[in-house]
Each structure stands twice: as C-alpha cells, then as structure tokens.
Scaffold this motif. Structure first.
Motif, PDB file in Angstrom:
ATOM      1  N   ASN A   1       0.845  -1.190   0.000  1.00 18.89           N
ATOM      2  CA  ASN A   1       0.000   0.000   0.000  1.00 18.89           C
ATOM      3  C   ASN A   1       0.887   1.248   0.000  1.00 18.89           C
ATOM      4  OD1 ASN A   1      -1.753   2.059   0.378  1.00 18.89           O
ATOM      5  ND2 ASN A   1      -2.733   1.240   2.213  1.00 18.89           N
ATOM      6  N   ILE A   2       1.121   1.791  -1.181  1.00 19.26           N
ATOM      7  CA  ILE A   2       2.051   2.916  -1.329  1.00 19.26           C
ATOM      8  C   ILE A   2       1.627   4.111  -0.482  1.00 19.26           C
ATOM      9  CG2 ILE A   2       2.938   4.610  -2.973  1.00 19.26           C
ATOM     10  CD1 ILE A   2       2.824   2.523  -5.090  1.00 19.26           C
ATOM     11  N   ASN A   3       0.321   4.252  -0.285  1.00 20.99           N
ATOM     12  CA  ASN A   3      -0.172   5.393   0.486  1.00 20.99           C
ATOM     13  C   ASN A   3       0.410   5.449   1.896  1.00 20.99           C
ATOM     14  OD1 ASN A   3      -2.536   6.560  -1.265  1.00 20.99           O
ATOM     15  ND2 ASN A   3      -2.603   4.333  -1.436  1.00 20.99           N
ATOM     16  N   ARG A   4       0.907   4.320   2.364  1.00 24.02           N
ATOM     17  CA  ARG A   4       1.388   4.280   3.736  1.00 24.02           C
ATOM     18  C   ARG A   4       2.898   4.269   3.877  1.00 24.02           C
ATOM     19  NH1 ARG A   4      -1.977  -0.311   6.963  1.00 24.02           N
ATOM     20  NH2 ARG A   4      -3.826   0.916   7.453  1.00 24.02           N
ATOM     21  N   CYS A   5       3.617   4.104   2.783  1.00 26.81           N
ATOM     22  CA  CYS A   5       5.070   3.942   2.903  1.00 26.81           C
ATOM     23  C   CYS A   5       5.711   5.265   3.292  1.00 26.81           C
ATOM     24  CB  CYS A   5       5.659   3.441   1.590  1.00 26.81           C
ATOM     25  SG  CYS A   5       7.449   3.280   1.643  1.00 26.81           S
ATOM     26  N   ILE A   6       6.606   5.220   4.303  1.00 29.86           N
ATOM     27  CA  ILE A   6       7.262   6.443   4.752  1.00 29.86           C
ATOM     28  C   ILE A   6       8.724   6.486   4.325  1.00 29.86           C
ATOM     29  CG2 ILE A   6       5.697   6.835   6.691  1.00 29.86           C
ATOM     30  CD1 ILE A   6       7.859   5.503   8.483  1.00 29.86           C
ATOM     31  N   GLY A   7       9.128   5.544   3.499  1.00 31.59           N
ATOM     32  CA  GLY A   7      10.505   5.575   2.980  1.00 31.59           C
ATOM     33  C   GLY A   7      11.562   5.378   4.045  1.00 31.59           C
TER      34      GLY A   7
ATOM     35  N   MET B   1       5.572 -18.218   7.069  1.00 33.06           N
ATOM     36  CA  MET B   1       5.691 -16.838   7.535  1.00 33.06           C
ATOM     37  C   MET B   1       5.939 -15.900   6.364  1.00 33.06           C
ATOM     38  SD  MET B   1       7.963 -16.994  10.924  1.00 33.06           S
ATOM     39  CE  MET B   1       7.453 -15.428  11.596  1.00 33.06           C
ATOM     40  N   GLN B   2       5.520 -14.652   6.538  1.00 28.90           N
ATOM     41  CA  GLN B   2       5.818 -13.637   5.529  1.00 28.90           C
ATOM     42  C   GLN B   2       7.323 -13.351   5.557  1.00 28.90           C
ATOM     43  OE1 GLN B   2       3.068 -10.320   5.224  1.00 28.90           O
ATOM     44  NE2 GLN B   2       1.736 -11.279   6.728  1.00 28.90           N
ATOM     45  N   THR B   3       7.821 -12.772   4.463  1.00 30.47           N
ATOM     46  CA  THR B   3       9.264 -12.579   4.309  1.00 30.47           C
ATOM     47  C   THR B   3       9.787 -11.561   5.317  1.00 30.47           C
ATOM     48  OG1 THR B   3       9.068 -10.723   2.807  1.00 30.47           O
ATOM     49  CG2 THR B   3       8.921 -12.925   1.849  1.00 30.47           C
ATOM     50  N   ARG B   4      11.103 -11.455   5.387  1.00 33.78           N
ATOM     51  CA  ARG B   4      11.737 -10.521   6.315  1.00 33.78           C
ATOM     52  C   ARG B   4      11.338  -9.073   6.012  1.00 33.78           C
ATOM     53  NH1 ARG B   4      13.353  -9.722  10.199  1.00 33.78           N
ATOM     54  NH2 ARG B   4      15.480  -8.961  10.019  1.00 33.78           N
ATOM     55  N   CYS B   5      11.360  -8.716   4.726  1.00 34.27           N
ATOM     56  CA  CYS B   5      11.070  -7.314   4.393  1.00 34.27           C
ATOM     57  C   CYS B   5       9.612  -6.971   4.707  1.00 34.27           C
ATOM     58  CB  CYS B   5      11.402  -7.026   2.933  1.00 34.27           C
ATOM     59  SG  CYS B   5      10.610  -8.123   1.751  1.00 34.27           S
ATOM     60  N   MET B   6       8.722  -7.951   4.569  1.00 32.49           N
ATOM     61  CA  MET B   6       7.312  -7.699   4.890  1.00 32.49           C
ATOM     62  C   MET B   6       7.165  -7.508   6.399  1.00 32.49           C
ATOM     63  SD  MET B   6       5.902  -8.370   1.799  1.00 32.49           S
ATOM     64  CE  MET B   6       6.755  -9.019   0.357  1.00 32.49           C
ATOM     65  N   ALA B   7       7.782  -8.437   7.145  1.00 28.23           N
ATOM     66  CA  ALA B   7       7.608  -8.426   8.592  1.00 28.23           C
ATOM     67  C   ALA B   7       8.219  -7.186   9.232  1.00 28.23           C
ATOM     68  CB  ALA B   7       8.221  -9.690   9.193  1.00 28.23           C
ATOM     69  N   ALA B   8       9.289  -6.661   8.609  1.00 26.29           N
ATOM     70  CA  ALA B   8       9.999  -5.533   9.226  1.00 26.29           C
ATOM     71  C   ALA B   8       9.338  -4.200   8.910  1.00 26.29           C
ATOM     72  CB  ALA B   8      11.449  -5.519   8.751  1.00 26.29           C
TER      73      ALA B   8
ATOM     74  N   GLY C   1       5.762   0.866   8.315  1.00 26.03           N
ATOM     75  CA  GLY C   1       4.541   1.558   7.911  1.00 26.03           C
ATOM     76  C   GLY C   1       3.345   0.638   7.758  1.00 26.03           C
ATOM     77  N   HIS C   2       3.555  -0.670   7.997  1.00 27.53           N
ATOM     78  CA  HIS C   2       2.470  -1.645   7.801  1.00 27.53           C
ATOM     79  C   HIS C   2       1.852  -1.504   6.414  1.00 27.53           C
ATOM     80  CE1 HIS C   2       1.685  -2.526  12.335  1.00 27.53           C
ATOM     81  NE2 HIS C   2       2.941  -2.550  12.010  1.00 27.53           N
ATOM     82  N   ILE C   3       2.716  -1.415   5.417  1.00 25.49           N
ATOM     83  CA  ILE C   3       2.211  -1.252   4.051  1.00 25.49           C
ATOM     84  C   ILE C   3       2.130  -2.584   3.325  1.00 25.49           C
ATOM     85  CG2 ILE C   3       3.623   0.880   4.035  1.00 25.49           C
ATOM     86  CD1 ILE C   3       4.749  -0.359   1.317  1.00 25.49           C
ATOM     87  N   ARG C   4       2.654  -3.656   3.955  1.00 29.73           N
ATOM     88  CA  ARG C   4       2.870  -4.886   3.186  1.00 29.73           C
ATOM     89  C   ARG C   4       2.038  -6.062   3.675  1.00 29.73           C
ATOM     90  NH1 ARG C   4       9.041  -5.418   1.510  1.00 29.73           N
ATOM     91  NH2 ARG C   4       9.394  -3.293   0.805  1.00 29.73           N
ATOM     92  N   LEU C   5       1.573  -6.830   2.719  1.00 33.15           N
ATOM     93  CA  LEU C   5       0.862  -8.061   3.043  1.00 33.15           C
ATOM     94  C   LEU C   5       1.279  -9.089   2.000  1.00 33.15           C
ATOM     95  CD1 LEU C   5      -1.381  -9.132   4.986  1.00 33.15           C
ATOM     96  CD2 LEU C   5      -2.964  -8.792   3.099  1.00 33.15           C
ATOM     97  N   GLN C   6       1.798 -10.216   2.461  1.00 35.33           N
ATOM     98  CA  GLN C   6       2.287 -11.216   1.508  1.00 35.33           C
ATOM     99  C   GLN C   6       1.667 -12.553   1.818  1.00 35.33           C
ATOM    100  OE1 GLN C   6       5.673 -13.225   2.580  1.00 35.33           O
ATOM    101  NE2 GLN C   6       4.755 -14.725   1.189  1.00 35.33           N
ATOM    102  N   GLY C   7       1.452 -13.335   0.789  1.00 33.91           N
ATOM    103  CA  GLY C   7       0.900 -14.654   0.992  1.00 33.91           C
ATOM    104  C   GLY C   7       1.062 -15.502  -0.241  1.00 33.91           C
ATOM    105  N   LEU C   8       0.199 -16.492  -0.377  1.00 34.45           N
ATOM    106  CA  LEU C   8       0.246 -17.397  -1.514  1.00 34.45           C
ATOM    107  C   LEU C   8      -1.158 -17.433  -2.106  1.00 34.45           C
ATOM    108  CD1 LEU C   8       2.231 -20.100   0.410  1.00 34.45           C
ATOM    109  CD2 LEU C   8       3.133 -18.895  -1.570  1.00 34.45           C
TER     110      LEU C   8
ATOM    111  N   PHE D   1      -2.695  -5.715   7.294  1.00 33.81           N
ATOM    112  CA  PHE D   1      -1.324  -5.347   6.897  1.00 33.81           C
ATOM    113  C   PHE D   1      -0.449  -5.140   8.127  1.00 33.81           C
ATOM    114  CE2 PHE D   1      -1.329  -4.194   2.279  1.00 33.81           C
ATOM    115  CZ  PHE D   1      -2.634  -4.531   2.009  1.00 33.81           C
ATOM    116  N   GLY D   2       0.636  -5.878   8.164  1.00 32.69           N
ATOM    117  CA  GLY D   2       1.641  -5.646   9.204  1.00 32.69           C
ATOM    118  C   GLY D   2       1.236  -6.073  10.599  1.00 32.69           C
ATOM    119  N   LYS D   3       0.092  -6.736  10.758  1.00 35.93           N
ATOM    120  CA  LYS D   3      -0.346  -7.091  12.106  1.00 35.93           C
ATOM    121  C   LYS D   3       0.250  -8.418  12.578  1.00 35.93           C
ATOM    122  CE  LYS D   3      -3.234  -3.829  13.551  1.00 35.93           C
ATOM    123  NZ  LYS D   3      -3.717  -3.193  12.366  1.00 35.93           N
ATOM    124  N   GLU D   4       0.660  -9.250  11.634  1.00 35.80           N
ATOM    125  CA  GLU D   4       1.046 -10.607  12.006  1.00 35.80           C
ATOM    126  C   GLU D   4       2.070 -11.120  10.993  1.00 35.80           C
ATOM    127  OE1 GLU D   4       0.543 -12.904  14.394  1.00 35.80           O
ATOM    128  OE2 GLU D   4       1.714 -14.277  13.141  1.00 35.80           O
ATOM    129  N   GLN D   5       3.086 -11.842  11.478  1.00 31.99           N
ATOM    130  CA  GLN D   5       4.124 -12.315  10.567  1.00 31.99           C
ATOM    131  C   GLN D   5       3.752 -13.597   9.836  1.00 31.99           C
ATOM    132  OE1 GLN D   5       8.159 -12.186  11.643  1.00 31.99           O
ATOM    133  NE2 GLN D   5       7.947 -10.529  13.115  1.00 31.99           N
TER     134      GLN D   5
END
Ligand code: SF4
Ligand code: SF4
Ligand code: SF4
Ligand SMILES: [Zn+2]
Ligand SMILES: [Zn+2]
Lengths: 423, 307
Positions: free
Chosen positions: A31-37, A259-266, A269-276, A358-362
């Motif tokens: 979710n780009i709207n949330r990324c703080i760089g 588990m979601q990847t390292r970059c997702m979990a870290a 900004g809780h911008i990321r959600l990964q799965g299958l 997003f970002g609530k759980e690894q």
C-alpha cells in the motif's frame, strides 16, 4: 516461442517457454499510500541475506522516490523509452474488462518479449527487450530521495501555493518499495542461456541456481524490473529468494506455519501483506474469495500490478498513491488506476477491515472472516457519506490455525497517569 | 614502463565488449570466450580461480584491441614511458572517482594510476579524449619544467580554504591542459567555451577584463607551471597581503575569513592588552573580527591590569 495467457494484459502473448504454474503462487500487496521511505525493509533484507563481500551494491529490496529515483537509476524510464522506440505510440490499452481473465481490459501494445523480436543484432534477437545498467546506475540506491516534481517551474522565494490539494497534488513524489516480483512469466528465466533460473513448483518463487549460473548477466539485461544482481566475487548472479525458508514454514518463530518474508515483517509503515494465491491451469487466479490477496486484487480491485505492460505478469501488487497525477499512475499501473483510487479513497466495510491485516502478524494469512461490529463514526468525505463500523477481522493460516484477530478501530492504550513519565 | 590492470577493470571491459549488441567482436569469438570462461568456474581454490579468470580475460582484452585503446593515447606522451615504472588502470564506478594520480614509492618507483568507468570503452573517441587529458596530468606531474609538488597544502589555511584552493587549482590545470591539447589539434572532452563557463563561475569575483586576461593566458600557455597555478588558486583576491579589514579576508587573530570587522582603533586599553598578551605583534591597523573582539573584551575585563 509459445503462446501463453497473460491475464494482466487480457490476452495471449509470446513467451519463450510454455506456461508452467505452481499450485500456489508467492504474491504480495504494497500500500504505497502508507510507505514512509524508512528503508527498514531494505535493511531487514540486507542484514539477512546480502551482508557479505561482493554484495555491497546489492539491494534485493529497495525503496525509491518516484518520479526521479530508481535503482538502478532510471530503470523504468529507460525501458519505457526502448519500448516506445520500437513501437511508437502503440503502447496502449483498450477493450472491455472481464473478471479474472482481463480485469484491466486488453493491452494492445508490445511486451518486452514481443518487442525483443524486433531488436535483432549479430547475436540474434534478445529473449526480452532490455539493457544492462552501468556501474554508475547501480552505485547509489537512493538517489533523488524526497525530490518532488511540480506542475510549474519553481520560482525563487515563492512558495507554490495549492500544490498539496487533492484529488491530484501539483507538487508530488512517492516512495516505491520494490522486490523481485517472482513473475509468472519471468524475463530473467527466459533470457538465461544456461537454464540456471527456475520457478519453484511449490510456491512460484524464482531462484538462480548458483551452481549453474556462469555470470552471463542476460537475466540482468532482460529483467524489466532490474532485480537480478551480479556478484563480482563469485561471478554469479543473485536475486531475492522470497525468503523461501520462511514461506516454507521453516523459521522456528512461526511454529511450523508459513511466515511472511523478512522485508514484509519488518515494515514499519504496515504497508505490506504477503501470501500465496491459488492458480488455475492457465495461470489466472482461482477464486478464493476470502484470501486477502485475492480480495484486494480481484474483488476490491484496489491493488494493481507494477508495469503490467512489460508482460512478465509480476506478482507484486500496489495500491496506488492517491495524490499522484493519474497519467503517471496509469503508465505505471495500467488502466485500473482510477477505479482503484476511487475505491481506496471511499473504502467500504470489508476493505477497511482487510486493510487492518497489513503488518499485524508475521505468519501468512490464507483466509479471513469478518464479524460485524457497531457503527462508531459517521461523516461526510468530499461530498460522500462515510460510516465506520468497528468490525473484527480474524485471519487463518492455510491449515485453519487462527493467526490474527484485530478490529477496525485500532486498539488504544491510555497510560495511567501515576507518574509524570509513566510507561 | 610496465602496464598493470586491476582484475575487475579488465573483467568489466571485456564483458562490456562481449556484450555489445552492435559493432562487437565476431559472434564466434564471443562464444569461444564464454566457453573458456565457463570452464574456469570449476576451479575451486579462489585465488587460483581469480588468477585464471584474470589471465583469460587479459588475453581477450588484448585480442579485442582494448589494451591498444589505452596504450595509443599514452604513447603520445613520451615522458610517461621514460619516467614511469608502471602505468596502472583501475575501475571507477562513478564519474567523480575517475582521474589520474601519480604515486611515488621507495620500492616501486613512480606509478601513474588512471581510474575510469568501464563504460568508456563503449565510446572509443571519447575514451581517447578522456585518456589524453588524464595522461597530460601525469605528464605535467612528471615534467620538471612544470615543477609539480603533491603538497597543494597551504600552511595557515583552514580545511575549507584548502579545499577551495584545490578545486580552483584543478580547474586552472584542466584549462591549461585542454588549451595545449587543442593547440596540438587534439579533440578534448571539455571545449574552450565549457571551460570558460566553469572559470567564470569560480572566479566570478574578478572583473571581466581580469577574467579574460587570466583565462586567455592559461589557454595559450605552452609551458604552465605548478607554482603559478597554485599562486592564482590560493589567493585570487590578493587577500594575503592586505591586513586591512577587507570583506572576506582572514582575521589576524583567529584566522577565519570574516565579513564582520570590528573597529579595532576604539578598543579599550584592557581589551587591547588582552589581545597583545597573545599576539604581541598585533596592531589595531590590522583589524580583528567582531567575535574575537568580543572574546578579548571579556578576557580583558577579567584580567586585572598590572599597573
Ligand atoms: S522481477 Fe525480474 S528477476 Fe524477478 S522474476 Fe520477474 S523478471 Fe525475474
Ligand atoms: S523477500 Fe526476502 S529475500 Fe526478497 S527482498 Fe524481501 S527480505 Fe529480501
Ligand atoms: S519498511 Fe515499509 S514503510 Fe518503511 S520504507 Fe519499507 S515499505 Fe516503506
Ligand atoms: Zn583534469
Ligand atoms: Zn577573529
């Protein structure tokens, strides 16, 4: 060349191999709207996988400031220009959208695979149209950080008033976080003269076989996203491995669950959600109504592929930044942009709840359930009525284990004022 | 003079050449090169493997005429062959890191080291211009008539002033080099106009007549000297000799350039005494910056006058 079906383009296209699809495909929504760089994702990846000698310029995850930034520098603009040169004025979309098979209509232009057939040299044609970035382009991962672009040329000592009003800012930039898209039709794989790149049948993660790679760097030339990187010390190419041990459930922290990847979990900004996601025989997505990724991409249609016109069917999806001028976004995410922003800016109950995941759980959430809650807030936003309900969303792993439960109203903890500095 | 290469320089240049889509070497040769290269991956010992890669790549570096692209321009400067023990080439990743240096060591004698981006091999004409310019730097450094000294260090200047001096020096030297190359009918990367723009930018505090005079003299100078360039670079405004309060000159007490001079004539006796206690040769005519005056006023007020 084979004809394969690319649902992001709504049509068949040429690809050097037959389509071969995993049962479940690694995919993610940013979710780009949330990324703080903040680059926490970048550093999470680097400190896990690329901290060794020879990997100094290697950033499997990077976050660049658009429109000027890019790693390698100007990667997207350069390829867009190459495509435009080979097919002037022809990179367009039209045709009616069709659920699952052509959600964005049809792409009438040429993909990197199709355009490559025209780019013939003494060596023959390329497998995918591309170029090799220079050392200098790889040298700085975050050039032009925070550089905005404006509709007017700046004037000394004059503040550009009104640049920040929606729906489209006149002065703008945004952060684009990127990893390998673990594409369904990987250009890197297509270009490798040694068949050293493969797509895993279990999760569609694309890997470079370090034993087979002989440093031809054809993958670097071919990957439109420039996500394979050469390592001078070993003379082979490396790329994002989708943190496969975690996705396989081998990280002890997950208690055996994927588990979601390292970059997702870290991600701060809780911008990321990964799965299958589950796939059909032709690579289209199997209906899986309560998989959060399926919901975001095919039901709410707020998440869009990055440069779908390149033709690799990337599995990274983005909720576009809603303040950015639309022509720019249409070029980057295709014709689905306007609808996606419209729905994201006026979210319904389900979308609000799913965004809470997003970002609530690894651990990877494969299915969610929503329990309705009371109305807690009502207002008018840009002339439209908006009501917020405190629904609860519960997420389950693929085996049915409950992995997350959260509410739309974010939990607030009020510190007792026992001491002035109570923590 | 021995030619030496950093391994990643040769490797990068050969790779770029093999990968060229147009006007590259014949495809058959590229195949042979890759086949030979592939075999080396089976060498397990890392040092042996690196050496094998280097040797193979050096062969093709020569075969494909890349070495010749470097040696050709070098041979236009006979001093290099005569006075250097080695001419070394290494890879620069970014433009800012490109350039030539001269190293003098007790064991290896004099070595010229040229750093360049490997992509330069893609544009042979520009590469030749770039190299000629850099070799001209080395040539000057070797030429006794130029009188080079690596110490572009000026005592009594702060770090910012040193850096400014080095930048001005570089600019003047570049003009003097490209002026000579142009006179010798050699193409250069930066033309007269371009140099002039940079020159005007850096020496903008001079009146135009003076800029014309200095620039023209440099451009046609056939025998520039290190000392002359350094003199212009280090004190272009002639501030060293003025001890009067000129805007931007250095305060005689703290040594910092200042635009805030204090009227030193009206200072009270204790302040003046406090200054002279530390700077016995100071006279009010030389002036002092406002900050120094403030400090010595406080120092003076605290020190009881020995009457
Ligand atoms: S993003 Fe690039 S490296 Fe990753 S799978 Fe797609 S083509 Fe290959
Ligand atoms: S998925 Fe893993 S390997 Fe890939 S960029 Fe993220 S942290 Fe790095
Ligand atoms: S950690 Fe998240 S918020 Fe921070 S830069 Fe990465 S994607 Fe953006
Ligand atoms: Zn120079
Ligand atoms: Zn002073």
């Amino acid at each position: 060349m084979s004809a394969v079906y690319n649902w992001q383009l709504g049509r068949e296209m040429e690809y050097p191999y037959d389509g071969a699809f995993p049962d479940r495909q690694f995919a993610f929504v940013f979710n780009i709207n949330r990324c703080i760089g903040c680059q926490s994702c970048t550093m999470a990846c680097k400190s896990t996988w690329t901290f060794s000698k020879g990997q100094e310029y290697m950033w499997w995850n990077n976050v660049e400031t658009k429109p000027y930034g890019g790693y390698p520098q100007h990667w997207d603009v350069k390829l867009l220009q190459l495509l435009e040169q080979l097919n002037p004025g022809g990179q367009t979309w039209n045709g009616a959208p069709q659920a699952l098979k052509a959600p964005y209509g049809q792409f009438k232009g040429q993909t990197v695979f199709e355009a490559a057939l025209k780019n013939v040299s003494a060596e023959g044609a390329q497998q995918a149209l591309g170029y090799l970035p220079t050392d200098e382009e790889w040298a700085a991962p975050n050039r032009y950080e925070d550089n905005p672009t404006g509709a007017e040329k700046g004037q000394k000592s004059r503040y550009f008033a009104g640049g920040e009003s929606l729906p489209q800012h006149k002065t703008w930039f945004f952060y684009l976080a990127r990893i390998c898209n673990h594409c369904s039709y990987p250009a890197c794989l297509a270009a490798c003269p040694r068949n050293a790149i493969y797509k895993r049948p279990e999760d569609g993660i694309v890997l470079v076989d370090q034993e087979r790679c002989r440093g031809y760097r054809k993958c670097m030339e071919a990957c439109p996203y420039k996500k394979t990187l050469y390592r001078g010390t070993t003379r082979v190419t490396e790329k994002c491995i989708g943190c496969f041990p975690r996705v396989e459930g081998r990280d002890p922290a997950g208690g055996g669950l994927p588990m979601q990847t390292r970059c997702m979990a870290a991600c701060v900004g809780h911008i990321r959600l990964q799965g299958l996601v589950q796939l059909n025989q032709d690579g289209t997505w199997k209906e899986d109504r309560y998989n959060p990724l399926y919901y975001l991409v095919h039901v709410a249609k707020v998440a869009l592929p990055l440069y779908p016109q390149f033709g690799t069917e990337p599995n990274g999806y983005y909720i576009p930044p809603r303040w950015v001028p639309r022509p720019y976004l249409r070029q980057m995410f295709g014709p689905g942009v306007d609808g996606a922003i419209e729905r994201y800016a006026n979210p319904d109950r389900e979308l609000l709840a799913v965004l809470q995941l997003f970002g609530k759980e690894q651990r990877i959430c494969s299915r969610y359930e929503i329990k309705e809650g009371p109305k807690i807030f009502e207002t008018e936003v840009r002339g439209k009525r908006f009501a917020m309900y405190n629904d609860t969303i519960v997420g389950y792993a693929h085996d049915g284990t409950k992995v997350v439960e959260t509410t739309v109203e974010e939990p607030v903890h009020i510190r007792p004022d026992k001491h002035a500095n109570s923590i | 003079m021995q030619l030496r290469y950093a391994d990643d320089f040769v490797e990068g240049a050969v790779f770029i050449c093999a990968n060229r889509r147009r006007c590259g070497p014949p495809p058959l040769q590229i195949r042979r090169f890759h086949l030979a290269r592939e075999k080396l991956y089976s060498i397990l010992d890392p040092d042996a493997r690196n050496t094998a890669f280097f040797n193979l790549q050096l062969e093709w570096f020569r075969e494909w005429g890349l070495e010749k692209m470097l040696v050709g321009p070098a041979d236009e400067f006979p001093l290099l062959r005569r006075m250097l023990n080695a001419l070394v080439f290494r890879r620069a990743r970014i433009q800012r890191d490109e350039g030539a240096e001269l190293y003098v060591g007790p064991e290896n004698g004099r070595s010229g080291v040229v750093a360049l981006r490997i992509e330069r091999f893609d544009r042979p004409d520009e590469l030749a211009c770039f190299l000629r310019h850099e070799f001209a730097h080395v040539n000057d450094m070797l030429d006794p008539a130029f009188g080079y000294s690596p110490e572009v260090h000026l005592p009594g200047r702060n770090a910012a002033q040193q850096r400014l001096t080095r930048e001005r020096y570089r600019l003047l030297w570049d003009i003097a080099i490209d002026g000579r190359l142009t006179a010798a009918s050699r193409a250069t990367l930066g033309g007269r106009e371009q140099h002039r723009v940079a020159f005007d930018h850096v020496f903008g505090f001079w009146p135009e007549s003076r800029r014309n005079e200095v620039f023209d003299a440099l451009w046609v100078d056939r025998q520039p000297r290190h000392a002359d360039l350094l003199a212009i670079a280090s004190d272009p405004r002639g501030l060293d000799s003025t001890h009067e309060p000129v805007p931007g000159a250095a305060c005689p007490l703290c040594g910092f350039a200042t635009f805030a001079w204090a009227g030193a004539h009206g200072l009270s006796a204790p302040t003046r005494a406090a200054i002279c206690a530390e700077f016995p040769h100071w006279a009010p005519d030389q002036g002092a910056c406002r900050r120094c005056v403030e400090i010595y006023r406080i120092v003076g007020a605290r020190t009881p006058l020995a009457v």
